[in-house]
Design an enzyme around this catalytic site. Structure first.
Site, short mmCIF file in Angstrom:
data_model
loop_
_atom_site.label_atom_id
_atom_site.label_comp_id
_atom_site.label_asym_id
_atom_site.label_seq_id
_atom_site.Cartn_x
_atom_site.Cartn_y
_atom_site.Cartn_z
N GLU A 135 0.84 -1.19 0.00
CA GLU A 135 0.00 0.00 0.00
C GLU A 135 0.89 1.25 0.00
OE1 GLU A 135 -3.17 2.47 2.78
OE2 GLU A 135 -1.90 0.90 3.64
N CYS A 176 3.31 9.95 -1.73
CA CYS A 176 4.24 10.04 -2.86
C CYS A 176 4.37 11.51 -3.23
CB CYS A 176 3.73 9.24 -4.05
SG CYS A 176 4.74 9.41 -5.53
N ALA A 177 5.59 12.01 -3.29
CA ALA A 177 5.83 13.41 -3.66
C ALA A 177 7.20 13.52 -4.30
CB ALA A 177 5.74 14.33 -2.44
N LYS A 230 11.90 15.96 -15.11
CA LYS A 230 13.09 15.32 -15.65
C LYS A 230 12.92 13.80 -15.72
CE LYS A 230 17.00 16.73 -13.93
NZ LYS A 230 18.02 17.23 -12.97
N GLY A 231 11.78 13.30 -15.27
CA GLY A 231 11.52 11.86 -15.35
C GLY A 231 11.80 11.12 -14.06
N ASN A 235 -6.47 14.79 -7.79
CA ASN A 235 -5.54 15.61 -8.56
C ASN A 235 -4.27 14.87 -8.96
OD1 ASN A 235 -4.77 15.54 -5.86
ND2 ASN A 235 -3.62 17.45 -6.00
#
Length: 498
Positions: free
Chosen positions: A217, A221-222, A230-231, A260
Site C-alpha cells: 500500500e 508520494c511526492a 526530468k523523469g 488531482n
C-alpha cells in the site's frame, strides 16, 4: 491512506528569472574579484562556486523550447560544460546548440507545458531516450540515488526520513502533519527516496508492505517539480516496483489516490480496476472520502528499473531487422544549386519539376503550390492564381501597417535595444521582410507560407517579451486584428478554404 504527487512552487517567470540570472552572475563576479586580491579562495567562496556548479549540472534533463517558423521546437539539456560555462541542448530536429545560463532560464519549458506535451504524446522519442540516458549517467556518477530505508535507528536514515516527512508536508498541505509523521516513522512502513548527491531528498514514496496478502500500500508520494519533469517520478515508481516484486515478494501495488494525482498514477501503469482479489485487500487498506482506489499488477519478468533502456534496444533491433528484410535501395540524388538573396528570396528561380528525384518519388505538376485556399476559378492558370494571392497579401499588409499596434514590427529588432534577442529568437521575422517577400512575387506561392510568417512574427514577440510588456500586448492585439481581416478577406476575394 492518501497518495499525492506534489510539485514545488512554480518557477518564477519574467523578472524572477532575470533576478536569478543576475544573482548567478553576481556570485561569479564576487568570487573572481576576491580571488584577484587573495592567493587562494576562502572556504565560503569555494562552497558558493561549488553550489552554483552543482545547480548548473542538475539542469541536465530539463526541457527547453525555441520558436522556428512559427512552431515551437522542443529540446533537452544534456549536460553542462564547466570549461565554457555553456549548456548543451539537443533539439527534436537533431540540431545541437550551446547556450549560457541566462538564455537557458528564458527558454526553460514550464512544468505545465511539459505535462501537456507528455499527455498529448508530443515529446519526441529521441528526447525521451536522451532524458533517460541523462538519468542513467547521473545514477552511475553518484549524483542521483534511489535508496530504500526504514526507521531502523541509524542516524543518517533518520535524517533522511525527517527530510522526507518535511517534503510530504510541503506538497500535501491538506494532510495533517501529525498523520504524516506517524506513517513515515512507523516501524511497519518503509520508504524509497530520491537522493541528490547523497545529501538532499528531492522525492520519495512511503509504503507499507502486506506480505501475507501479496500487496504493497502506497501511503504518500511526492517529487519536487524540477525533478518530476526530468523523469524522476517515473523512475522512482519503477524502482519501487522492482524492489516490491523482487525483495518483498508481492504481486500488486495499491493506493488511495487524491483526484488531482490520478493522472500521475495512470501514467505509472495503475488502473481503477483492481485485479487483486477483494478478500486479500479489503480490511487492510481504507478508502477515504474523495480518494480513488487504484492498483497496479506487477509483471513477473519485466525489468522495471531499466524498462526504457530495454525498449530502446528492442526498437533498434527491430529497425535493423526491417533494413535487412527490405530489398529497396536508398537512392541519393544530387542536390540543387540554390542561392538565397535578400529576405531568403531565391536569386535564381528554380522549377519544381527540375528537382532531381522528385518525379521519381511520384510528384505530378498538379501538386505544385498545393494549398487548402483555392479561388473559385480554380481551373485558371497558375499565373492568374498567383496574381490573386499576391494582391490579397498586399491588401492585408496595407491594413496591418495602418494599425496602431504595428509599430514594433515594422523594422527588424535592434539587438542594442533588446539584448540577447537573436540568441533566443533563432528565426526572426518582421513586416519589412514579409513585404519584401510579397513584392518579389516568387517566395509566397501559397497563402499558408504567408500565414506562417505572420504567425511566427507574433510568436517571436511573445517568446522574448514578458506578458506584461507593451510588445507582448501589441502582438496579441495585432494578431487578433490580422485573423479577423484574413478571414473576411478570404470571403471578399472569393477564396475557398478546403
Amino acid at each position: 491512506m492518501n497518495a499525492g504527487v506534489g510539485e514545488t512552487k512554480k518557477q518564477k517567470k519574467g523578472k524572477g528569472r532575470q533576478k536569478a540570472s543576475n544573482r548567478t552572475r553576481s556570485i561569479y563576479s564576487c568570487v573572481v574579484s576576491s580571488s584577484a586580491h587573495e592567493s587562494s579562495p576562502s572556504p565560503d567562496e569555494v562552497s558558493i562556486v561549488e553550489k552554483v556548479k552543482r545547480e548548473n549540472e542538475d539542469m541536465a534533463g530539463r526541457y527547453v523550447f525555441k520558436m522556428f517558423c512559427g512552431e515551437r521546437i522542443i529540446g533537452l539539456v544534456t549536460y553542462y560544460d564547466n570549461e565554457t560555462s555553456k549548456f548543451k541542448i539537443v533539439y527534436e530536429d537533431c540540431n545541437n546548440d550551446l547556450i549560457d545560463k541566462e538564455i537557458l532560464l528564458r527558454t526553460l519549458a514550464p512544468p505545465t507545458l511539459v505535462d501537456w506535451m507528455f499527455d498529448s504524446h508530443r515529446i519526441p522519442r529521441l528526447l525521451c531516450i536522451l532524458q533517460q540516458k541523462v538519468l542513467d549517467d547521473e545514477e552511475q556518477e553518484g549524483r542521483l540515488g534511489f535508496v530504500f530505508i526504514e526507521n531502523d535507528g541509524v542516524d543518517e536514515h533518520m535524517i533522511w526520513l525527517i527530510e522526507l516527512k518535511n517534503l510530504f508536508s510541503r506538497h500535501l498541505p491538506h494532510v495533517p502533519k501529525e498523520y504524516i509523521v506517524r506513517r513515515v516513522l512507523d516501524l511497519n512502513h518503509k520508504s524509497v527516496m530520491v537522493i541528490r548527491r547523497n545529501q538532499d531528498v528531492v522525492g520519495g514514496i512511503t509504503y507499507r508492505p502486506f506480505l501475507s496478502q501479496g500487496f504493497v500500500e502506497i501511503a504518500f508520494c511526492a517529487v519536487m517539480a524540477n525533478e518530476l519533469i526530468k523523469g524522476c517520478g517515473t523512475r522512482l515508481m519503477n524502482h519501487l516496483k522492482q524492489h516490491a516484486r523482487d525483495m518483498e515478494g508481492v504481486t500488486h501495488l495499491l493506493t488511495c489516490a487524491d483526484s488531482n494525482v490520478v493522472d500521475y498514477f495512470l501514467k505509472q501503469g495503475f488502473t481503477k480496476e483492481i485485479t487483486l482479489e477483494k478478500d486479500r485487500w479489503q480490511g487492510y487498506i481504507k478508502v477515504y472520502d474523495g480518494g480513488i482506489l487504484m492498483g497496479c499488477e506487477l509483471h513477473p519478468k519485466l525489468p522495471y528499473s531499466y524498462t526504457t533502456t530495454m525498449t530502446s534496444h528492442q526498437r533498434q533491433a527491430i529497425i535493423e531487422r526491417i533494413r535487412e528484410a527490405s530489398n529497396s535501395e536508398n537512392i541519393v540524388y544530387p542536390g540543387i544549386d540554390f542561392q538565397k538573396g535578400e529576405a531568403g528570396i531565391p536569386s535564381c528561380p528554380i522549377k519544381v519539376e527540375d528537382i532531381p528525384g522528385l518525379k521519381e518519388a511520384g510528384w505530378t505538376p498538379d501538386q505544385y503550390g498545393h494549398s487548402r485556399f483555392k479561388t473559385e476559378n480554380d481551373s485558371a492558370d497558375t499565373a492568374s492564381n498567383q496574381e490573386s494571392i499576391t494582391a490579397f497579401m498586399r491588401s492585408l499588409l496595407k491594413q496591418i501597417y495602418d494599425h496602431p499596434d504595428a509599430w514594433p514590427f515594422k523594422e527588424p529588432v535592434d539587438s542594442d535595444n533588446a539584448p540577447g534577442y537573436y540568441d533566443v529568437i533563432k528565426d526572426p521575422m518582421d513586416l519589412k521582410m514579409i513585404t519584401t517577400r510579397v513584392e518579389s512575387e516568387q517566395y509566397y506561392i501559397t497563402l499558408e507560407m504567408f500565414l506562417a510568417d505572420m504567425k511566427r512574427m507574433f510568436a517571436n514577440a511573445r517568446t522574448y517579451n514578458m506578458h506584461h510588456t507593451v510588445y507582448y500586448k501589441c502582438a496579441n492585439r495585432l494578431e487578433s486584428f490580422f485573423s479577423g481581416i484574413f478571414q473576411s478577406g478570404l470571403q471578399d476575394n472569393k477564396f475557398q478554404q478546403n
